[in-house]
Design an enzyme around this catalytic site. Structure first.
Site, short mmCIF file in Angstrom:
data_model
loop_
_atom_site.label_atom_id
_atom_site.label_comp_id
_atom_site.label_asym_id
_atom_site.label_seq_id
_atom_site.Cartn_x
_atom_site.Cartn_y
_atom_site.Cartn_z
N GLY A 134 0.86 -1.19 0.00
CA GLY A 134 0.00 0.00 0.00
C GLY A 134 0.89 1.23 0.00
O GLY A 134 1.31 1.71 -1.05
N ARG A 244 -3.56 14.77 -5.39
CA ARG A 244 -3.12 15.33 -4.10
C ARG A 244 -3.64 16.73 -3.81
O ARG A 244 -3.80 17.09 -2.66
CB ARG A 244 -1.60 15.28 -4.00
CG ARG A 244 -1.08 13.86 -3.94
CD ARG A 244 -0.27 13.57 -2.71
NE ARG A 244 -0.15 12.14 -2.51
CZ ARG A 244 0.98 11.43 -2.65
NH1 ARG A 244 2.10 12.05 -2.96
NH2 ARG A 244 0.99 10.13 -2.44
N GLU A 364 -4.55 7.62 -1.43
CA GLU A 364 -3.63 8.45 -2.21
C GLU A 364 -2.53 9.06 -1.32
O GLU A 364 -2.18 10.23 -1.46
CB GLU A 364 -4.42 9.50 -3.01
CG GLU A 364 -5.37 8.75 -3.94
CD GLU A 364 -5.99 9.59 -5.03
OE1 GLU A 364 -5.41 10.61 -5.41
OE2 GLU A 364 -7.04 9.17 -5.52
C1 LIG Z 1 -11.69 3.23 -0.08
C2 LIG Z 1 -10.32 3.10 -0.65
C3 LIG Z 1 -10.12 3.34 -2.00
C4 LIG Z 1 -8.86 3.16 -2.58
N1 LIG Z 1 -8.69 3.31 -3.94
C5 LIG Z 1 -7.53 2.87 -4.53
C6 LIG Z 1 -7.44 2.81 -5.96
O1 LIG Z 1 -8.35 3.18 -6.71
N2 LIG Z 1 -6.29 2.29 -6.51
C7 LIG Z 1 -5.26 1.87 -5.73
O2 LIG Z 1 -4.26 1.39 -6.29
N3 LIG Z 1 -5.31 1.95 -4.36
C8 LIG Z 1 -6.43 2.43 -3.75
N4 LIG Z 1 -6.53 2.47 -2.36
C9 LIG Z 1 -5.39 2.03 -1.55
C10 LIG Z 1 -4.77 3.13 -0.70
O3 LIG Z 1 -4.01 4.00 -1.52
C11 LIG Z 1 -3.95 2.44 0.41
O4 LIG Z 1 -4.87 1.87 1.32
C12 LIG Z 1 -3.03 3.41 1.13
O5 LIG Z 1 -1.99 3.83 0.28
C13 LIG Z 1 -2.42 2.79 2.40
O6 LIG Z 1 -1.89 1.53 2.16
P1 LIG Z 1 -2.27 0.31 3.14
O7 LIG Z 1 -3.74 0.30 3.30
O8 LIG Z 1 -1.63 -0.92 2.61
O9 LIG Z 1 -1.64 0.68 4.53
P2 LIG Z 1 -0.14 0.36 4.99
O10 LIG Z 1 0.81 0.82 3.95
O11 LIG Z 1 -0.05 -1.06 5.41
O12 LIG Z 1 0.00 1.27 6.25
C14 LIG Z 1 -0.58 0.97 7.53
C15 LIG Z 1 -0.27 2.12 8.47
O13 LIG Z 1 1.15 2.23 8.66
C16 LIG Z 1 1.58 3.53 8.31
N5 LIG Z 1 2.90 3.43 7.71
C17 LIG Z 1 3.31 2.63 6.69
N6 LIG Z 1 4.60 2.81 6.43
C18 LIG Z 1 5.05 3.76 7.30
C19 LIG Z 1 6.29 4.42 7.51
N7 LIG Z 1 7.36 4.14 6.76
N8 LIG Z 1 6.36 5.34 8.48
C20 LIG Z 1 5.28 5.64 9.24
N9 LIG Z 1 4.08 5.06 9.07
C21 LIG Z 1 3.96 4.15 8.12
C22 LIG Z 1 0.54 4.03 7.30
O14 LIG Z 1 0.55 5.43 7.18
C23 LIG Z 1 -0.72 3.48 7.93
O15 LIG Z 1 -1.11 4.31 8.99
C24 LIG Z 1 -7.76 2.75 -1.76
C25 LIG Z 1 -7.96 2.55 -0.38
C26 LIG Z 1 -9.21 2.70 0.18
C27 LIG Z 1 -9.39 2.43 1.65
#
Ligand SMILES: Cc1cc2nc3c(=O)[nH]c(=O)nc-3n(C[C@H](O)[C@H](O)[C@H](O)COP(=O)(O)OP(=O)(O)OC[C@H]3O[C@@H](n4cnc5c(N)ncnc54)[C@H](O)[C@@H]3O)c2cc1C
Length: 390
Positions: A134, A244, A364
């Site tokens: 993500g 953004r 995003e």
């Molecule tokens: C309703 C919805 C629609 C979406 N639409 C799309 C889409 O159309 N296309 C697409 O490709 N994606 C989409 N996404 C995905 C979205 O971009 C990701 O959910 C987002 O980037 C976060 O990734 P993750 O959920 O894997 O969280 P993770 O990356 O697993 O993160 C979990 C937590 O850890 C924190 N974290 C992670 N790494 C670090 C670090 N190095 N330092 C500090 N904190 C950290 C994060 O900020 C978060 O709080 C969507 C998500 C949702 C919920």
């Protein structure tokens, strides 16, 4: 320093406001009713009809180049219009748009994907996120293996907006593991649903819902490569970058409308023989909301202005996204508090906004990713404190 809008900006903003007030807001009660029954507030054909109505009103393809029938508006103007659409919780956006990276398509692909998407005949989705990638998008694993003149895609994408409705997906896949994701080892593909991927609805706290996309040996012809082989991750970052400053633009509209409701309520609801707005506790919530809203407005407009100046907008857009997403969460929370028990009911849209805006801190680029970008820019000296005024 001139903080006023030009006559043209004001006119376009006011016309958008008129359209939203006259054509979209009247649909709100019905949309709320349907959502309570777990149906979309607007179905696909109603959305299309409304977009065509807006087209007659002059709004079509805000960011679309004129050669494709769009308006190609400056980013500041787009931001102002998005704020207007944010004022209604009906999930409406002006039509005539396509994913920015579809302009990297070749002539044949443009006919097959870009133009029908602009015209609203086809629905796209953009897929980079995976169960294991993500924030760390460079960790994607969905693979595309060459087989003759085809590529065979295997893996899973998740949380894909429009994934349930899309006719085709723009999928970023690993095509060369050795080169790695940042070293040109990924490629973007245009993948029709008929080619064999399936979507699974994901329940969320918001209305509608994204989907998981499953690719199980999905065969895609080479002619469906978007851009160049090896350019996938770069295109993916371009797609994400565009949203953004648009997300906080939308947030401004939500916050303005919600704060307006809170002010009306504070001026009418009485407790202990006087209006609740006469209490400092309520006044301070209103004041803090106005200050944050105004700060978010200028961060957002500055980010849009940076785009229009042809400068690198990443730093200012990250600040706008981080602050704008938090601002709208704070404002909606206070607006709910000011409404007391009524704020918690489904009679009013406040609890709906409360659920909806939480996403803005996640997708995003999460809050944490924006902070990472902003601090890294400063720590490595890519940006000076004070930005373009420094
Ligand atoms: C309703 C919805 C629609 C979406 N639409 C799309 C889409 O159309 N296309 C697409 O490709 N994606 C989409 N996404 C995905 C979205 O971009 C990701 O959910 C987002 O980037 C976060 O990734 P993750 O959920 O894997 O969280 P993770 O990356 O697993 O993160 C979990 C937590 O850890 C924190 N974290 C992670 N790494 C670090 C670090 N190095 N330092 C500090 N904190 C950290 C994060 O900020 C978060 O709080 C969507 C998500 C949702 C919920």
């Amino acid at each position: 320093m001139d903080f006023s809008l030009s006559d043209e900006e004001r006119a376009v903003r006011d016309t958008a406001r008129q359209f939203i007030t006259r054509e979209v807001m009247p649909l709100e009660q019905e949309a709320l009713r349907r959502e309570r029954e777990h149906r979309p507030g607007l179905d696909r054909s109603e959305l299309r009809e409304l977009r065509l109505k807006a087209r007659k009103f002059g709004f079509w393809g805000l960011s679309t180049p004129e050669e494709y029938g769009g308006m190609n508006l400056p980013a500041v103007m787009q931001s102002l219009i998005l704020t207007e659409t944010g004022r209604s919780f009906v999930q409406f956006s002006f039509g005539g748009e396509a994913d920015n990276i579809l302009y990297h398509a070749n002539a044949e692909q443009k006919r097959e994907y870009l133009i029908p998407t602009i015209e609203g005949e086809r629905v796209s989705c953009f897929a980079i996120t995976e169960p294991g990638a993500g924030s760390d998008a460079a960790n994607i694993k969905l693979s595309a293996r060459r087989d003759g003149d085809d590529w065979v895609l295997d893996g899973e994408k998740t949380f894909i907006t429009n994934g349930n409705d899309a006719d085709f997906a723009i999928v970023v896949a690993v095509t060369d593991r050795e080169k790695g994701v940042r070293g040109g080892g990924t490629t973007a593909f245009l993948v029709d649903r008929e080619m064999g991927w399936r979507s699974e609805f994901i329940q969320t706290m918001g209305e509608g819902g994204p989907a998981a996309l499953v690719f199980d040996n999905v065969r895609v012809p080479s002619r469906n490569i978007l851009g160049e082989i090896g350019q996938g991750f770069e295109l993916g970052m371009k797609w994400i970058g565009k949203g953004r400053y648009l997300i906080p633009s939308h947030a401004l509209g939500i916050a303005e409308r919600a704060l307006g409701m809170a002010i009306d309520y504070a001026n009418t609801r009485e407790t202990f023989g006087r209006r609740i707005g006469e209490n400092q506790a309520i006044q301070w919530m209103i004041a803090d909301s106005e200050v944050e809203l105004e700060a978010a407005r200028w961060l957002t407009l500055r980010a849009a202005w940076t785009v229009d100046q042809g400068q690198d907008p990443r730093h200012s857009s990250s600040m706008a996204k981080l602050y704008g997403a938090n601002m709208v969460n704070n404002v909606v929370d206070r607006v709910l508090q000011i409404h007391g028990g009524m704020g918690y009911t489904r009679e009013l849209p406040i609890e709906r906004w409360y659920r909806q805006v939480r996403l803005m801190r996640i997708y995003e680029g999460t809050d944490e990713m924006q902070r990472l970008i902003i601090s890294r820019d400063l720590l490595r000296g890519y940006t000076k404190i004070g930005g373009h005024l420094a």
